[in-house]
Design an enzyme around this catalytic site. Structure first.
Site, PDB file in Angstrom:
ATOM      1  CG  PHE A   1     -18.655 -13.966  -0.907  1.00  0.00           C
ATOM      2  CD1 PHE A   1     -17.899 -15.099  -1.072  1.00  0.00           C
ATOM      3  CD2 PHE A   1     -19.793 -13.802  -1.688  1.00  0.00           C
ATOM      4  CE1 PHE A   1     -18.247 -16.068  -2.006  1.00  0.00           C
ATOM      5  CE2 PHE A   1     -20.167 -14.768  -2.620  1.00  0.00           C
ATOM      6  CZ  PHE A   1     -19.383 -15.903  -2.771  1.00  0.00           C
ATOM      7  N   GLY A   2     -15.500 -10.727  -1.056  1.00  0.00           N
ATOM      8  CA  GLY A   2     -15.166  -9.767  -2.115  1.00  0.00           C
ATOM      9  C   GLY A   2     -14.641 -10.539  -3.318  1.00  0.00           C
TER      10      GLY A   2
ATOM     11  CB  ILE B   1      -9.674 -12.644  -2.893  1.00  0.00           C
ATOM     12  CG1 ILE B   1      -8.817 -11.514  -3.478  1.00  0.00           C
ATOM     13  CG2 ILE B   1      -8.822 -13.905  -2.677  1.00  0.00           C
ATOM     14  CD1 ILE B   1      -7.640 -11.062  -2.625  1.00  0.00           C
TER      15      ILE B   1
ATOM     16  NE  ARG C   1     -17.874  -4.701   6.799  1.00  0.00           N
ATOM     17  CZ  ARG C   1     -17.542  -3.456   6.480  1.00  0.00           C
ATOM     18  NH1 ARG C   1     -17.866  -2.472   7.266  1.00  0.00           N
ATOM     19  NH2 ARG C   1     -16.876  -3.185   5.371  1.00  0.00           N
TER      20      ARG C   1
ATOM     21  CB  ALA D   1      -7.021 -12.282   4.703  1.00  0.00           C
ATOM     22  NE  ARG D   2      -2.350  -7.038   4.484  1.00  0.00           N
ATOM     23  CZ  ARG D   2      -2.281  -7.336   3.183  1.00  0.00           C
ATOM     24  NH1 ARG D   2      -2.343  -8.591   2.794  1.00  0.00           N
ATOM     25  NH2 ARG D   2      -2.143  -6.373   2.286  1.00  0.00           N
TER      26      ARG D   2
ATOM     27  CD  GLU E   1       3.086 -11.291   6.661  1.00  0.00           C
ATOM     28  OE1 GLU E   1       3.523 -10.489   5.819  1.00  0.00           O
ATOM     29  OE2 GLU E   1       1.982 -11.824   6.574  1.00  0.00           O
TER      30      GLU E   1
ATOM     31  CG  HIS F   1       2.375 -11.554   2.490  1.00  0.00           C
ATOM     32  ND1 HIS F   1       2.042 -10.615   3.435  1.00  0.00           N
ATOM     33  CD2 HIS F   1       1.533 -11.335   1.445  1.00  0.00           C
ATOM     34  CE1 HIS F   1       1.065  -9.849   2.980  1.00  0.00           C
ATOM     35  NE2 HIS F   1       0.734 -10.277   1.766  1.00  0.00           N
TER      36      HIS F   1
ATOM     37  N   GLY G   1       0.856 -14.384  -1.970  1.00  0.00           N
ATOM     38  CA  GLY G   1      -0.437 -14.609  -2.613  1.00  0.00           C
ATOM     39  C   GLY G   1      -0.507 -14.129  -4.059  1.00  0.00           C
TER      40      GLY G   1
HETATM   41  C1  DGY Z   1      -2.040  -7.426  -1.251  1.00  0.00           C
HETATM   42  O1  DGY Z   1      -2.161  -7.027  -2.416  1.00  0.00           O
HETATM   43  O2  DGY Z   1      -2.727  -6.967  -0.344  1.00  0.00           O
HETATM   44  C2  DGY Z   1      -0.991  -8.439  -1.005  1.00  0.00           C
HETATM   45  O3  DGY Z   1      -1.229  -9.170   0.141  1.00  0.00           O
HETATM   46  C3  DGY Z   1       0.360  -7.761  -0.910  1.00  0.00           C
HETATM   47  O4  DGY Z   1       0.436  -7.044   0.271  1.00  0.00           O
END
Ligand code: DGY
Length: 341
Positions: free
Chosen positions: A153-154, A156, A176, A236-237, A266, A284, A286
């Site tokens: 919950f940052g 983004i 967290r 996210a990742r 990726e 990817h 975003g």
């Molecule tokens: C970020 O800013 O983390 C994007 O996913 C690009 O890697």
């Protein structure tokens, strides 16, 4: 004297021009990953490094004895060995603050696309299969008034909550640390434990950084804990999700679908994901809008100049480097000093 710097990827000219006002700039000319040997050669003589996607390992740092500032053109920093940089006393800045809303837009786009089967519908029309109106064609799932579960919950995650509120969604989050009550109230967001987040969310959207603790945060047990009608959204990742377990969960209908912008290896995508209809896939992207990529590029360039010239950027990832120095020559960069595109 001009600083010697290197940019690890083809970069917007306007940002290179800004760097060139006060530096001697080397640039890798391709919009692709830089071969390691080339990177090791390129960093030998430089003081500042602007990283766009390259992996900066302790080996790279060993080859860069003069390096004293690093600017990472992303909000995630799993491509860096931050501990090694900090140990060397090299300050590192990110582009946090420039891309959060744009990334939340894509997360919400994936949510809508997978819930309302937008990609399937597009294919259906293009393939000439649409021959009449049907009451039962392409039934999707409602989004409005459903429960949006935010894992992390940052900025983004919070931007995603604002979008969810616009669709009258109930907002749950797990992180967290709880955010201050004022933020919870403003976003009508309810802090819940992990189990409730998984079991009560209709849409589970991931907004955590990749760290050793979040690697495979979502795997087979978590999918089993979700609703069979639930959707996973990941911007996210990729490594935050166990992709093999995700494929199994989608195949076995443990969950209803997924919207994915990131993948474990990726640009390789698990072949099974390419065949499943209940998944929407993006490469990817975003933060990939013209406006935001330009803002990121300018911020990354300005951050590098700030670090090299003794100003402290707001989005510093290792403030302890400055604190350790007790360095009065490092001032906070003033808002006005940042060049906006
Ligand atoms: C970020 O800013 O983390 C994007 O996913 C690009 O890697």
């Amino acid at each position: 004297m001009k600083h010697k710097i290197y940019v690890t990827r083809k970069f917007p000219q306007v940002a290179l021009d800004l760097l060139a006002t006060r530096s001697e700039v080397g640039v890798f000319p391709e919009d692709g990953p830089m071969p390691k040997e080339e990177l090791l050669r390129a960093v030998q003589d430089i003081e500042g490094l602007l990283v766009a996607g390259a992996r900066i390992s302790p080996e790279v740092l060993e080859h860069a004895p003069k390096l004293r500032a690093l600017s990472n053109a992303s909000v995630g920093h799993d491509n860096l060995d931050l501990a090694a940089l900090t140990a060397r006393g090299i300050p590192v800045a990110s582009t946090a603050g420039s891309l959060e809303e744009t990334t939340a837009d894509l997360a919400f786009a994936l949510l809508l696309a997978v819930a309302r089967r937008v990609v399937e519908g597009d294919r259906y029309v293009r393939e000439g299969r649409w021959d009449r109106w049907q009451f039962e064609l392409l039934h999707g799932s409602d989004v409005y008034r459903k429960t949006l579960g935010l894992y992390g919950f940052g900025h983004i995650g919070q931007a995603m909550a604002r979008r969810g509120r616009g669709f009258s969604m109930r907002i749950f989050y797990h992180a967290r640390h709880r955010v201050p009550e004022t933020i919870e109230k403003e976003l009508s967001a309810e802090y819940v434990n992990r189990e409730r987040l998984l079991s009560e969310s209709d849409f589970l959207s991931l907004h955590v950084p990749l760290t050793p603790e979040t690697h495979h945060l979502i795997g087979a047990p978590e999918f089993r804990g979700m609703k069979p009608s639930g959707f996973l959204i990941n911007t996210a990742r990729g490594k935050v999700v166990d992709e093999e377990a995700l494929v199994a969960a989608l195949r076995e209908k443990t969950i209803a679908g997924a919207g994915l912008d990131v993948f474990e290896n990726e640009p390789h995508v698990a072949p099974a994901l390419l065949t499943l209809p209940n998944v929407v896939l993006m490469p990817h992207v975003g933060s990939a809008t013209g406006e935001t990529r330009l803002r990121m590029a300018m911020l990354a360039a300005q951050n590098l100049l700030d670090l090299l010239e003794g100003r402290r950027p707001k989005n510093l990832l290792n403030p302890e480097v400055f604190e350790r120095r007790g360095d009065s020559s490092f001032d906070f960069a003033q808002e006005g000093e940042h060049v906006e595109p």
